[in-house]
Enzyme design. Sequence first.
Site, PDB file in Angstrom:
ATOM      1  N   ASN A  11      16.507  -7.463 -20.589  1.00 32.47           N
ATOM      2  CA  ASN A  11      17.685  -7.577 -19.723  1.00 32.47           C
ATOM      3  C   ASN A  11      18.358  -8.902 -20.075  1.00 32.47           C
ATOM      4  O   ASN A  11      17.881  -9.960 -19.681  1.00 32.47           O
ATOM      5  CB  ASN A  11      17.243  -7.564 -18.248  1.00 32.47           C
ATOM      6  CG  ASN A  11      18.388  -7.905 -17.304  1.00 32.47           C
ATOM      7  OD1 ASN A  11      19.556  -7.862 -17.689  1.00 32.47           O
ATOM      8  ND2 ASN A  11      18.055  -8.250 -16.057  1.00 32.47           N
ATOM      9  N   LYS A  13      21.062 -10.099 -19.093  1.00 35.89           N
ATOM     10  CA  LYS A  13      21.863 -10.702 -18.000  1.00 35.89           C
ATOM     11  C   LYS A  13      23.221 -11.142 -18.562  1.00 35.89           C
ATOM     12  O   LYS A  13      23.736 -10.510 -19.472  1.00 35.89           O
ATOM     13  CB  LYS A  13      21.114 -11.859 -17.361  1.00 35.89           C
ATOM     14  CG  LYS A  13      19.669 -11.539 -17.015  1.00 35.89           C
ATOM     15  CD  LYS A  13      19.063 -12.598 -16.151  1.00 35.89           C
ATOM     16  CE  LYS A  13      17.575 -12.357 -16.021  1.00 35.89           C
ATOM     17  NZ  LYS A  13      17.069 -12.735 -14.729  1.00 35.89           N
ATOM     18  N   HIS A 101      18.930  -4.089  -9.607  1.00 35.38           N
ATOM     19  CA  HIS A 101      18.347  -5.394  -9.935  1.00 35.38           C
ATOM     20  C   HIS A 101      18.549  -6.337  -8.748  1.00 35.38           C
ATOM     21  O   HIS A 101      19.588  -6.314  -8.081  1.00 35.38           O
ATOM     22  CB  HIS A 101      19.006  -5.974 -11.190  1.00 35.38           C
ATOM     23  CG  HIS A 101      18.251  -7.134 -11.750  1.00 35.38           C
ATOM     24  ND1 HIS A 101      18.323  -8.396 -11.188  1.00 35.38           N
ATOM     25  CD2 HIS A 101      17.379  -7.226 -12.788  1.00 35.38           C
ATOM     26  CE1 HIS A 101      17.523  -9.208 -11.875  1.00 35.38           C
ATOM     27  NE2 HIS A 101      16.942  -8.522 -12.850  1.00 35.38           N
ATOM     28  N   GLU A 103      19.298  -9.328  -8.593  1.00 37.71           N
ATOM     29  CA  GLU A 103      20.495 -10.185  -8.679  1.00 37.71           C
ATOM     30  C   GLU A 103      21.734  -9.430  -8.205  1.00 37.71           C
ATOM     31  O   GLU A 103      22.700 -10.040  -7.749  1.00 37.71           O
ATOM     32  CB  GLU A 103      20.659 -10.720 -10.116  1.00 37.71           C
ATOM     33  CG  GLU A 103      19.640 -11.827 -10.409  1.00 37.71           C
ATOM     34  CD  GLU A 103      19.267 -11.999 -11.875  1.00 37.71           C
ATOM     35  OE1 GLU A 103      19.950 -11.443 -12.758  1.00 37.71           O
ATOM     36  OE2 GLU A 103      18.265 -12.692 -12.139  1.00 37.71           O
ATOM     37  N   GLU A 170       9.771  -5.490  -9.832  1.00 38.51           N
ATOM     38  CA  GLU A 170      10.101  -6.890 -10.108  1.00 38.51           C
ATOM     39  C   GLU A 170      10.062  -7.690  -8.809  1.00 38.51           C
ATOM     40  O   GLU A 170      11.034  -7.669  -8.040  1.00 38.51           O
ATOM     41  CB  GLU A 170      11.512  -7.000 -10.680  1.00 38.51           C
ATOM     42  CG  GLU A 170      11.736  -6.276 -11.981  1.00 38.51           C
ATOM     43  CD  GLU A 170      12.849  -6.927 -12.794  1.00 38.51           C
ATOM     44  OE1 GLU A 170      12.548  -7.441 -13.868  1.00 38.51           O
ATOM     45  OE2 GLU A 170      13.997  -6.952 -12.336  1.00 38.51           O
ATOM     46  N   GLY A 176      12.495 -15.296 -13.169  1.00 36.71           N
ATOM     47  CA  GLY A 176      13.010 -16.582 -13.654  1.00 36.71           C
ATOM     48  C   GLY A 176      12.287 -17.810 -13.121  1.00 36.71           C
ATOM     49  O   GLY A 176      12.754 -18.932 -13.305  1.00 36.71           O
ATOM     50  N   SER A 214       9.220 -13.048 -15.182  1.00 37.18           N
ATOM     51  CA  SER A 214       8.628 -14.170 -15.938  1.00 37.18           C
ATOM     52  C   SER A 214       7.607 -13.756 -16.997  1.00 37.18           C
ATOM     53  O   SER A 214       6.648 -14.486 -17.246  1.00 37.18           O
ATOM     54  CB  SER A 214       7.995 -15.180 -14.964  1.00 37.18           C
ATOM     55  OG  SER A 214       8.998 -15.794 -14.188  1.00 37.18           O
TER      56      SER A 214
HETATM   57  C1  PEP Z   1      14.863  -9.833 -14.940  1.00 40.96           C
HETATM   58  O1  PEP Z   1      15.893 -10.443 -14.705  1.00 40.96           O
HETATM   59  O2  PEP Z   1      14.836  -8.602 -14.857  1.00 40.96           O
HETATM   60  C2  PEP Z   1      13.662 -10.597 -15.289  1.00 40.96           C
HETATM   61  C3  PEP Z   1      12.506  -9.995 -15.334  1.00 40.96           C
HETATM   62  O3  PEP Z   1      13.865 -11.923 -15.566  1.00 40.96           O
HETATM   63  P1  PEP Z   1      12.784 -12.971 -16.143  1.00 40.96           P
HETATM   64  O4  PEP Z   1      11.981 -12.268 -17.195  1.00 40.96           O
HETATM   65  O5  PEP Z   1      13.628 -14.068 -16.706  1.00 40.96           O
HETATM   66  O6  PEP Z   1      11.950 -13.401 -14.996  1.00 40.96           O
END
Ligand code: PEP
Length: 253
Positions: A11, A13, A101, A103, A170, A176, A214
């Site tokens: 992803n 972003k 997601h 976000e 998630e 993040g 992460s």
């Molecule tokens: C994500 O935004 O879906 C995600 C898993 O981010 P990160 O791997 O940076 O934690």
Amino acid sequence: MTNKLKYFIGNWKMFGDFGSLKIIYQIHRFCVGLKRRLKKNKIILCVPTTLIYYFNTKLKSKFISIGAQNCHSHDTYGPFTGSVNASMLKNAGAKYVILGHSENRTEGDTNRLIKKKIESALNQKLNIIFCIGETFEEKRDGKTLSILKSQIKGSIKKKYDFKKIIIAYEPVWSIGTGKIPKIQELKKTFKYIKSEFKKNFKTSTFPVVIYGGSVNGKNVHKFSSISEIDGFLIGGASQSSKKFIDIIRNYYK
Ligand code: PEP
């Protein structure tokens, strides 16, 4: 290690421009070297809308699919400034779209709205990467499983083609932050998600459920003991070919 297909989904972003094609080429070259092993893996990169068409026309890779990161819930054209719908993504060449997601949930996506987006994207024959997950406060208050249940029930209908839906668990507190759940907890959560699906939707197809939050080359091996994990949604680390490749390589070490 099982022989089941494993998903490595990036992803990106809000990241990338036309020059970022080189990242995808490097991942492609790695895949060419893996060839036989790759039969067990599916690599999908969900990039900004501005890059979908360009990457799709430039990159001729049988190893990598290009996806999008969100879509509007409206099926047809309409007065929605700045938005694109599922059919426009499909037209640009996207095969997958991330929906729900955290976000986007923070920006106002409710379970109900996500359900409309899923419906619209399925109508366009797109594959869905449907994100669910609890916040730090919800976890602290012992609400993880009930939150997941309400997110699943609030956005998924029995009639959907479950072969086209990938669930991405998630935990919001993990995205993040460098923090990942305890392996025992994760095992329990994955079992729960899979059994909820079976119970509520009476489906013979177990959904594909992946983990996101992460994930990096250093911690990915910790997840390999959980057979219920069908792959990973990778945010920050997917913006670098080296980090993304390290995840795939180290998962199998
Ligand atoms: C994500 O935004 O879906 C995600 C898993 O981010 P990160 O791997 O940076 O934690």
